[in-house]
Write a protein that holds these residues in place. Structure first.
Motif, PDB file in Angstrom:
ATOM      1  N   GLU A 300       3.627  26.371  18.124  1.00 25.16           N
ATOM      2  CA  GLU A 300       3.811  27.630  17.828  1.00 25.16           C
ATOM      3  C   GLU A 300       5.327  27.621  17.530  1.00 25.16           C
ATOM      4  O   GLU A 300       5.750  28.350  16.587  1.00 25.16           O
ATOM      5  CB  GLU A 300       3.388  28.505  18.748  1.00 25.16           C
ATOM      6  N   TYR A 305       2.942  29.334  14.169  1.00 21.98           N
ATOM      7  CA  TYR A 305       1.585  29.769  14.048  1.00 21.98           C
ATOM      8  C   TYR A 305       1.000  29.197  15.687  1.00 21.98           C
ATOM      9  O   TYR A 305       1.287  27.858  15.744  1.00 21.98           O
ATOM     10  CB  TYR A 305       0.675  29.322  13.190  1.00 21.98           C
ATOM     11  N   ALA A 306       0.364  30.022  16.350  1.00 27.50           N
ATOM     12  CA  ALA A 306      -0.489  29.391  17.485  1.00 27.50           C
ATOM     13  C   ALA A 306      -1.352  28.551  16.954  1.00 27.50           C
ATOM     14  O   ALA A 306      -2.471  28.832  16.258  1.00 27.50           O
ATOM     15  CB  ALA A 306      -0.921  30.658  18.297  1.00 27.50           C
TER      16      ALA A 306
END
Length: 332
Positions: A300, A305-306
Motif C-alpha cells: 500500500e 492501493y491496499a
C-alpha cells in the motif's frame, strides 16, 4: 483495490462456479474439502499469474478436463478492470487477458492487481526452506516494481545459460564465461539492492505486527544473508563480479553457479535465536502472519492501493490471546 466478481471453470475441484464479494470484507465458510483454499488460490492467481502454493498449472486442472480458466472483475479507483487467465494442458500454454485484450507476456499481469496470501501450509515450507523465503521477497517486490521483475527474469535466463555451459563444457576456456559473469553481476546487484531496500522498510513493520499478535516482549528480527553486506551496497556489482571470477574452477567441477542472489537467504529470528530452528508452531505461524500483514502495508505504501488480503485458516496453532489480537488487526 478489490475483487467484485469471479467465475472459475475446471479450476481444482470447481467444474464451474461464480462468486460475488463484498468490497470490504468477505468470510468464506464451509466444510472441509469444499474448495475454500482453492478459491483463495484462484484470487491470488490474478496477482502473480501462477499458483501461490507452488503447484504446476497442469496439476490445477480439474480431473478429467484439459483446461482451466479464471475470470474476474477487479476494481481500482472505482473503475472495473476485468482479468482473465486461461491454461490449456493440451498445448501447455497459459494466457492472460486484461480488459479482454491479450497480454504479450504473462509477467505483464504482475502489478495490475495486488494481493497477499497467507496459507497455513506455508508456515513450515516458507520459514524452513531458503528458496521459499527468497520467493517471499521476490513476489513482494515484483508486485510493486516492474523493473525488478524484469531483472529477475533476465537473471534467471542468464543463470540457466551459464549453468548449461558449466555442465556441458568442463574444459571451457574461462574467458568465454566473462559475458555471462558481467550480466549476472549487473543484474544480481540490482536484485540484491532492491531486496535490501524492501527489507529495510518492511522489517520494523513486521516487528510491530508480531508484537501486537504475540502480546509478548519477543523481538522479531529479519536479516538478509548475502555476499553483499548491508554496509557494502555501493560495491554490490563489484563484489558479485569478483565472486563469479574467483569460484569458476569450483563451478566447472560442480556444474552450477555458486555466487549470486539465487544463493542468498532471508532469515527470521526471535530474540536473536533462529526462528526456523527454535520457534514453536504457534510462534512460526505468528512470524509468517506478521510478515504477511507487513507485506500488505508495504504494497500500500509503494503503490497507493491496499492489496487484497487473503487469509486461510489463520487461527489454528494460535492460543486464545494471539487469535484475539490477530482478529483485531485483520478487522482494523
Amino acid at each position: 483495490m478489490h475483487v467484485t466478481a469471479m467465475e472459475l471453470e475446471n479450476f481444482r475441484n470447481f467444474k464451474q462456479a461464480k462468486f460475488c464479494f463484498d468490497k470490504h470484507r468477505t468470510a468464506v465458510c464451509g466444510d472441509n474439502a469444499r474448495g475454500k483454499s482453492n478459491l483463495l488460490e484462484s484470487i491470488y492467481f490474478l496477482a502473480i499469474g501462477k499458483s501461490g502454493r507452488g503447484a504446476r498449472d497442469r496439476d490445477i486442472v480439474r480431473w478429467g478436463s484439459d483446461f482451466f480458466s479464471i475470470e474476474a472483475v477487479t476494481e481500482r479507483d472505482s473503475q472495473p478492470v476485468p482479468i482473465r487467465i486461461a491454461y490449456d494442458s493440451r498445448v501447455g500454454k497459459k494466457k492472460a487477458f486484461l480488459d479482454a485484450s491479450p497480454l504479450p507476456r504473462l509477467s505483464d499481469l504482475v502489478g495490475r492487481f495486488n494481493a497477499v496470501l497467507f496459507s497455513p501450509e506455508d508456515v513450515d515450507l516458507v520459514l524452513r526452506d531458503p528458496p521459499q523465503r527468497r520467493r517471499l521477497l521476490d513476489i513482494l517486490v515484483s508486485q510493486c516494481n516492474a523493473a525488478y521483475l524484469s531483472d529477475l527474469e533476465q537473471f534467471r535466463r542468464a543463470l540457466s545459460q551459464r549453468n548449461r555451459l558449466l555442465k556441458e563444457n568442463s574444459h571451457l576456456d574461462p574467458p568465454k564465461l566473462m559475458p555471462w559473469n558481467a550480466q549476472l553481476a549487473e543484474l544480481g546487484a540490482r536484485i540484491v539492492l532492491a531486496r535490501l531496500e524492501a527489507l529495510d522498510e518492511i522489517r520494523p513493520i513486521a516487528q510491530d505486527f508480531y508484537s501486537r499478535i504475540s502480546a509478548t516482549p519477543e523481538e522479531l528480527g529479519s536479516a538478509y544473508r548475502s555476499l553483499v553486506k548491508e554496509e557494502e551496497r555501493a560495491r554490490a556489482q563489484e563484489i558479485l563480479a569478483d565472486a563469479l571470477l574467483d569460484r569458476q574452477a569450483e563451478e566447472f567441477s560442480l556444474g552450477y553457479t555458486l555466487s549470486g542472489p539465487h544463493r542468498d537467504n532471508l532469515l527470521f529470528s526471535l530474540d536473536g535465536r533462529s526462528a526456523h530452528k527454535f520457534a514453536s508452531k504457534g510462534q512460526l505461524k505468528s512470524v509468517l502472519l506478521a510478515w504477511k500483514l507487513s507485506e500488505a502495508s508495504f504494497l500500500e505504501s509503494r503503490t497507493g492501493y491496499a492489496p487484497v488480503l487473503l487469509m486461510d485458516d489463520i487461527f489454528s496453532e494460535l492460543d486464545g490471546k494471539r487469535a484475539d489480537s490477530l482478529l483485531d488487526l485483520v478487522a482494523s
